[in-house]
Motif scaffolding. Structure first.
Motif, PDB file in Angstrom:
ATOM      1  N   UNK A   1     145.157 128.297  41.752  1.00 21.83           N
ATOM      2  CA  UNK A   1     145.203 128.153  40.457  1.00 21.83           C
ATOM      3  C   UNK A   1     145.433 129.621  39.987  1.00 21.83           C
ATOM      4  N   UNK A   2     144.685 130.488  40.193  1.00 16.73           N
ATOM      5  CA  UNK A   2     144.838 131.974  39.643  1.00 16.73           C
ATOM      6  C   UNK A   2     146.296 132.363  40.298  1.00 16.73           C
ATOM      7  N   UNK A   3     146.636 131.905  41.570  1.00 12.36           N
ATOM      8  CA  UNK A   3     147.847 132.412  41.735  1.00 12.36           C
ATOM      9  C   UNK A   3     149.193 131.633  41.374  1.00 12.36           C
ATOM     10  N   UNK A   4     149.193 130.620  41.048  1.00  6.83           N
ATOM     11  CA  UNK A   4     150.264 129.880  40.872  1.00  6.83           C
ATOM     12  C   UNK A   4     150.229 129.364  39.307  1.00  6.83           C
ATOM     13  N   UNK A   5     149.440 129.291  38.483  1.00  6.63           N
ATOM     14  CA  UNK A   5     149.478 129.097  37.125  1.00  6.63           C
ATOM     15  C   UNK A   5     149.690 130.123  36.331  1.00  6.63           C
ATOM     16  N   UNK A   6     150.779 130.298  35.435  1.00  3.39           N
ATOM     17  CA  UNK A   6     151.137 131.054  34.450  1.00  3.39           C
ATOM     18  C   UNK A   6     152.142 132.317  35.047  1.00  3.39           C
ATOM     19  N   UNK A   7     152.848 131.713  35.885  1.00  2.00           N
ATOM     20  CA  UNK A   7     154.179 132.588  36.458  1.00  2.00           C
ATOM     21  C   UNK A   7     155.191 133.085  35.590  1.00  2.00           C
ATOM     22  N   UNK A   8     155.169 132.210  34.597  1.00  2.00           N
ATOM     23  CA  UNK A   8     156.243 132.279  33.480  1.00  2.00           C
ATOM     24  C   UNK A   8     155.623 132.315  32.018  1.00  2.00           C
ATOM     25  N   UNK A   9     156.432 132.595  31.027  1.00  3.09           N
ATOM     26  CA  UNK A   9     156.093 132.292  29.772  1.00  3.09           C
ATOM     27  C   UNK A   9     156.562 131.005  29.068  1.00  3.09           C
ATOM     28  N   UNK A  10     156.816 130.103  30.084  1.00  6.12           N
ATOM     29  CA  UNK A  10     157.281 128.740  29.436  1.00  6.12           C
ATOM     30  C   UNK A  10     156.037 127.574  29.705  1.00  6.12           C
ATOM     31  N   UNK A  11     155.871 127.294  28.354  1.00  2.92           N
ATOM     32  CA  UNK A  11     154.635 126.311  28.418  1.00  2.92           C
ATOM     33  C   UNK A  11     154.872 125.142  29.220  1.00  2.92           C
TER      34      UNK A  11
END
Length: 576
Positions: free
Chosen positions: A36-46
């Motif tokens: 989760x820490x690596x794959x979630x939040x890679x962009x600023x698109x909700x």
């Protein structure tokens, strides 16, 4: 009761104590959190952040899942006020379904659906309390009530007897929405350890969602500011056809400070401006607005391009010494087709000649606005009939994948031929741009030269003789009669007579008179003196000094400007 709030877990029907995690399960939980820490939040698109959570959680943690956020966070970047009945308007931004989940799960919970849940539902209670809601096994009665609330029968069918967990999305003390995790009836139900893990996943996701919300809100504000400062409808000047495009920057780069403008000048002349404030965000957009306003103000003084840029440079340093901008400023006379251009560190314009070949206009080098106090130079040229002048910003020709020379070459290839309609040529040029994530914003301004009708412009050269005023009156009366403008002939005749008399008495050399029929009637009187006229108060016994007051009273607008050969005094009169 079936439901259990917060840290309490319902008793498993097969056991009197809650199920505890084994060491293997603990290892899997740590592995899941690491993913989760690596794959979630890679962009600023909700929406993309929601999909990333689904990819991490399904099927490793749940057989199906869905994530919903307040709809206003997506549309406005603001938190919504809760309604009187406690319901909240939310939008489903992602759904995750494992291969073993019934096919109608995705149909029961469609992505991008905007809905409002009643206050008694676990969805609304999860948001209202900010605590997780756990149903180890969702009974038939509760699932049917949720289905009726959702007004979709398939909801009750896919939820019945499943293990159901609703977890709030909390960031910076606010609840953004919630995540729903479910497991099939034949899977292990959620327990206390699963609730802890779900809260960790939701907390990481919520921070990423809130970062995206804040970024999108700032970008939306900057876009709104920028679009409000750009011209809504471009002025279409006499002798030119104008087309333009503005393409905002990509999401990762942000809003920039590119702008363009078409400014009417006296004598049916026009100023063309393109600029680029370095940097991105609200600050760049605000600086762009200030510079555009300043450029319009300086244009109203009818200064030459080099003088406009010199004063704009001084003004930009007073506004913000840390902001730097590039700018091209050009003036165009539709009668002579004379164009004067000055450059402040901007990419050079492209001239498309009538035959279709392109030429990169070499302009005197000038520093960007905000740097130094050196004077600017200008280049003067006569634009051929049916040629196209292309102004643009560096976002059109420069990127990390190509240098600026290569980009200008590609632009020239697109403009070669120039036989397209200007709007089509704009679309062709913008359409060739990359849709990449690091594209800068782009401004494009195209101007095609149109030759004036010979019947709309007449000239008369008069000697520096007092009798020239009478010749000018006769010339004006005959011309306006031919143009069927008899309704204004008396006023125009009187004004021209005064201006010619002043040029003979106070000027030097021959006196030129030009009448131009455009959106208004323009009368220009020129001589070789650079001394500009000014109104003065005449005493009761003075025989002179009232001519310009008369012109000021009769004309729609009037003014004067210096030229390379002297000066021009002009008046405009509205057409009847």
């Amino acid at each position: 009761m079936e439901r259990v709030n917060r840290r309490f877990v319902a008793k498993d029907p097969a056991s009197s104590t809650p199920r505890m995690s084994s060491p293997a399960t603990m290892h899997e939980q740590l592995s899941l959190l690491n993913a989760a820490s690596k794959r979630i939040g890679s962009t600023l698109d909700m929406f993309e952040t929601g999909r990333e959570l689904m990819n991490v959680a399904v099927p490793r943690f749940a057989d199906a899942a869905g994530i919903l956020v307040q709809d206003r966070l997506l549309t406005e970047g603001e938190f919504a006020q809760r309604s009187i009945d406690g319901s909240a308007l939310v939008r489903r931004i992602a759904v995750g379904v494992s291969s073993t989940t019934p096919d109608d799960y995705a149909d029961a919970f469609p992505v991008d659906e905007v809905t409002s849940y009643a206050a008694w539902t676990p969805y609304a209670r999860c948001m209202a309390t900010g605590n997780p809601i756990l149903y180890p096994r969702l009974g038939r009665r509760t699932s049917e009530e949720i289905g009726r609330s959702s007004k979709r029968e398939s909801v009750a069918r896919v939820l019945e007897d499943s293990s159901f967990l609703a977890v709030p999305l909390k960031a910076r003390g606010r609840v953004l929405g919630f995540v729903i995790f479910t497991r099939r009836p034949d899977s292990e139900p959620f327990d206390e350890q699963d609730v802890n893990l779900a809260e960790e996943l939701a907390a990481r996701t919520a921070v990423c969602l809130d970062n995206a919300r804040l970024y999108n809100r700032e970008r939306r504000t900057a876009l709104t500011l920028q679009s409000s400062l750009l011209p809504a409808d471009l002025y279409q000047p006499l002798g030119l056809t104008i087309a333009s495009r503005y393409l905002p920057a990509s999401d990762l780069v942000g809003v920039g400070g590119d702008w363009y403008d078409v400014i009417p000048l006296p004598g049916c002349r026009v100023a063309l401006v393109v600029g680029d404030v370095m940097g991105h965000g609200i600050r760049a957009a605000a600086t762009m607005g200030q510079l555009r306003t300043a450029a319009r103000t300086l244009a109203s003084l009818d200064l030459c391009p080099s003088e406009v840029l010199f004063r704009l440079n001084r003004m930009s340093q007073d506004l913000d010494t840390t902001q730097i901008a590039t700018c091209l400023y050009a003036t165009y006379d539709p009668v002579t087709r004379a164009c004067a251009i000055s450059c402040a560190g901007h990419v050079p314009p492209v001239l498309v000649r009538p035959g279709g070949e392109t030429e990169l206009l070499e302009l005197p080098a000038g520093l960007p606005l905000g740097i130094g106090n050196e004077p600017f130079e200008r280049r003067e040229l006569v634009l051929p009939h049916d040629s196209i002048l292309a102004f643009y910003t560096d976002g059109l020709v420069e990127s990390r994948e190509r240098d600026i020379d290569e980009g200008i070459g590609m632009l020239r290839d697109l403009l070669t031929g120039g036989r397209h309609d200007l709007e089509e040529l704009c679309d062709l040029t913008i359409g060739a741009q990359r849709p990449g994530h690091e594209r800068d914003d782009i401004a494009l301004l195209l101007a095609r030269v149109r030759e004036l009708d010979e019947d709309d412009v007449v000239d008369l050269l008069l000697p520096p003789d007092p009798r020239s005023a009478g010749q000018a009156r006769a010339f004006v009366r005959a011309t306006l009669a031919e143009w069927r403008l008899d309704a204004i002939v008396d006023n125009v005749e009187l004004m021209v007579s005064e201006l010619v008399a002043n040029a003979v008495e106070h000027g030097s050399g021959s006196v030129g008179l030009r009448l131009l029929r455009g959106p208004t009637l323009v009368c220009e009187v020129s001589d070789r003196s650079t001394v500009l006229p000014s109104m003065r108060d005449a005493g009761s016994e003075d025989d002179t000094g009232r001519g310009l007051h008369l012109v000021n009273w009769l004309a729609h607008r009037w003014g004067s400007r210096t030229t390379s050969k002297g000066k021009v005094v002009w008046v405009e009169q509205r057409l009847p």
